[in-house]
Design an enzyme around this catalytic site. Structure first.
Site, PDB file in Angstrom:
ATOM      1  N   VAL A 190     -31.596 -13.645  29.451  1.00 19.84           N
ATOM      2  CA  VAL A 190     -30.861 -13.039  30.576  1.00 19.84           C
ATOM      3  C   VAL A 190     -31.235 -13.725  31.722  1.00 19.84           C
ATOM      4  O   VAL A 190     -32.304 -14.083  32.043  1.00 19.84           O
ATOM      5  CB  VAL A 190     -31.177 -11.464  30.562  1.00 19.84           C
ATOM      6  CG1 VAL A 190     -30.491 -10.856  31.708  1.00 19.84           C
ATOM      7  CG2 VAL A 190     -30.799 -10.966  29.310  1.00 19.84           C
ATOM      8  N   CYS A 191     -30.257 -14.007  32.498  1.00 14.54           N
ATOM      9  CA  CYS A 191     -30.223 -14.632  33.944  1.00 14.54           C
ATOM     10  C   CYS A 191     -31.251 -16.073  33.889  1.00 14.54           C
ATOM     11  O   CYS A 191     -30.916 -16.901  32.720  1.00 14.54           O
ATOM     12  CB  CYS A 191     -30.661 -13.715  34.643  1.00 14.54           C
ATOM     13  SG  CYS A 191     -30.769 -13.941  36.501  1.00 14.54           S
ATOM     14  N   SER A 192     -32.096 -16.005  34.524  1.00 12.60           N
ATOM     15  CA  SER A 192     -33.059 -17.301  34.697  1.00 12.60           C
ATOM     16  C   SER A 192     -33.758 -17.327  33.548  1.00 12.60           C
ATOM     17  O   SER A 192     -34.771 -18.205  33.445  1.00 12.60           O
ATOM     18  CB  SER A 192     -33.697 -17.416  35.843  1.00 12.60           C
ATOM     19  OG  SER A 192     -34.693 -16.344  36.130  1.00 12.60           O
TER      20      SER A 192
ATOM     21  N   THR B  53     -26.334 -19.570  32.963  1.00  9.44           N
ATOM     22  CA  THR B  53     -27.326 -18.802  33.203  1.00  9.44           C
ATOM     23  C   THR B  53     -26.976 -18.326  34.985  1.00  9.44           C
ATOM     24  O   THR B  53     -25.692 -18.375  34.907  1.00  9.44           O
ATOM     25  CB  THR B  53     -28.706 -19.620  33.727  1.00  9.44           C
ATOM     26  OG1 THR B  53     -29.775 -18.722  34.161  1.00  9.44           O
ATOM     27  CG2 THR B  53     -28.521 -20.541  34.879  1.00  9.44           C
TER      28      THR B  53
END
Length: 318
Positions: A103-105, A123
């Site tokens: 998730v995300c970074s 990302t």
């Protein structure tokens, strides 16, 4: 039962953890025996999130059971000297998971651990250039809210983790279970993975000059009107050439691309939220004909309008 192991570390983004956890725990409440949720930190100690919350870990990473789904959240802790022990653990255990999710970074940690080479990923929009620059062997797609590549699933920032988790629940269990969870969380069942991370208004900068800002508002409120450069230039009281140049300089995109994106979003919402026919939607969104709208959908989303409606319109709206 699928074990979902969420990796914790200091400076993790709390929503990257709690969003997917709420989805999977909601699925377990609906269908007992579907998921076992566990958290683990490098040493088993509680971690402090980037917002100051403290999260308790169920296990130290080395003592955590082998997961079906290994979920790696993001946050500032992925970017500022990530724990070498965490990277080493991911390098050993990531390939063993049946499903690897970021998730995300969190994608930065997976890349640093060597788990994304040759894979297509996404990302958070602000980190796509960094990920591509630091790991040239990774194919970074900056636009979608999530990307599936075999057993690997990566998502964009924060709330996109909820979209991805809902998609995984729908895949593991069924659409009705995912829909019930989405309603409980007051979110869409799921946005298509290739939906852009930004709406047209967010993706483009807001123009500095009022005439150009007014044109941006007009486009958004009147997608079915004549939105040619010549017509918009009249509204901005500029020559077509001067308008096109000024619009691009101040918004970062051309008038044509901005109009295309607004029309696509408008058509998508009508297909999701109304019972209007495809022909009516195409006219209201400025495409003129169903075939023109079909070509735009295939180009941007990889699916035709009728299929988009079938897949993404909430069941209760049918």
């Amino acid at each position: 039962m699928r074990t979902v192991l969420v990796v914790l570390f200091d400076d993790v983004q709390s929503l990257d953890v709690t969003g997917p956890v709420e989805v999977f725990s909601g699925a377990e409440r609906q269908r007992p025996g579907s998921y076992r949720l566990l958290t683990a930190s490098p040493d088993g100690a509680p971690v402090r999130t980037s917002s100051g919350l403290t999260l308790a870990a169920d296990h130290a990473l080395d003592r955590a059971p082998a997961p079906h789904t290994l979920l790696v959240p993001g946050g500032p802790g992925t970017r500022h000297r990530p724990d070498p022990a965490l990277l080493a653990w991911l390098r050993r255990h990531g390939p063993r998971a049946e499903r690897l999710v970021s998730v995300c970074s969190g994608a930065l940690l997976l890349a640093d651990a060597g788990l994304l080479e040759g894979r297509r990923v996404t990302t958070h929009w602000s980190l796509c250039d960094k990920l591509a620059r630091d790991h040239p062997g990774v194919e970074v797609d900056p636009d979608p809210i999530y990307v599936r590549d075999g057993h690997l699933a990566t998502s964009a920032g924060v709330t996109a983790g909820i979209d991805l988790a809902l998609a995984l629940v729908e895949e593991d269990l069924d659409r009705d279970t995912a829909l019930t969870i989405a309603r409980h969380l007051v979110v869409f069942l799921r946005r298509p993975g290739n939906q852009a991370q930004f709406s047209a208004q967010l993706a483009a900068q807001t123009a500095r000059r009022e005439p150009l800002r007014e044109v941006q508002r007009w486009i958004t409120e009147h997608p079915g009107d004549d939105l040619s450069v010549e017509s918009l230039a009249v509204r901005a009281r500029l020559s077509p050439r001067h308008f096109a140049r000024a619009f691009r300089e101040e918004t970062g995109t051309t008038p044509g691309r901005y109009v295309d994106r607004v029309r696509l979003e408008h058509a998508r919402r009508l297909l999701e939220d109304t019972a209007d026919g495809v022909e009516e939607v195409s006219r209201a969104s400025g495409y003129g004909t169903p075939e023109a709208m079909r070509r735009a959908f295939l180009k941007a989303l990889g699916t035709a309008p009728t299929e988009y409606r079938r897949r993404f319109r909430p069941a209760g709206a049918r």
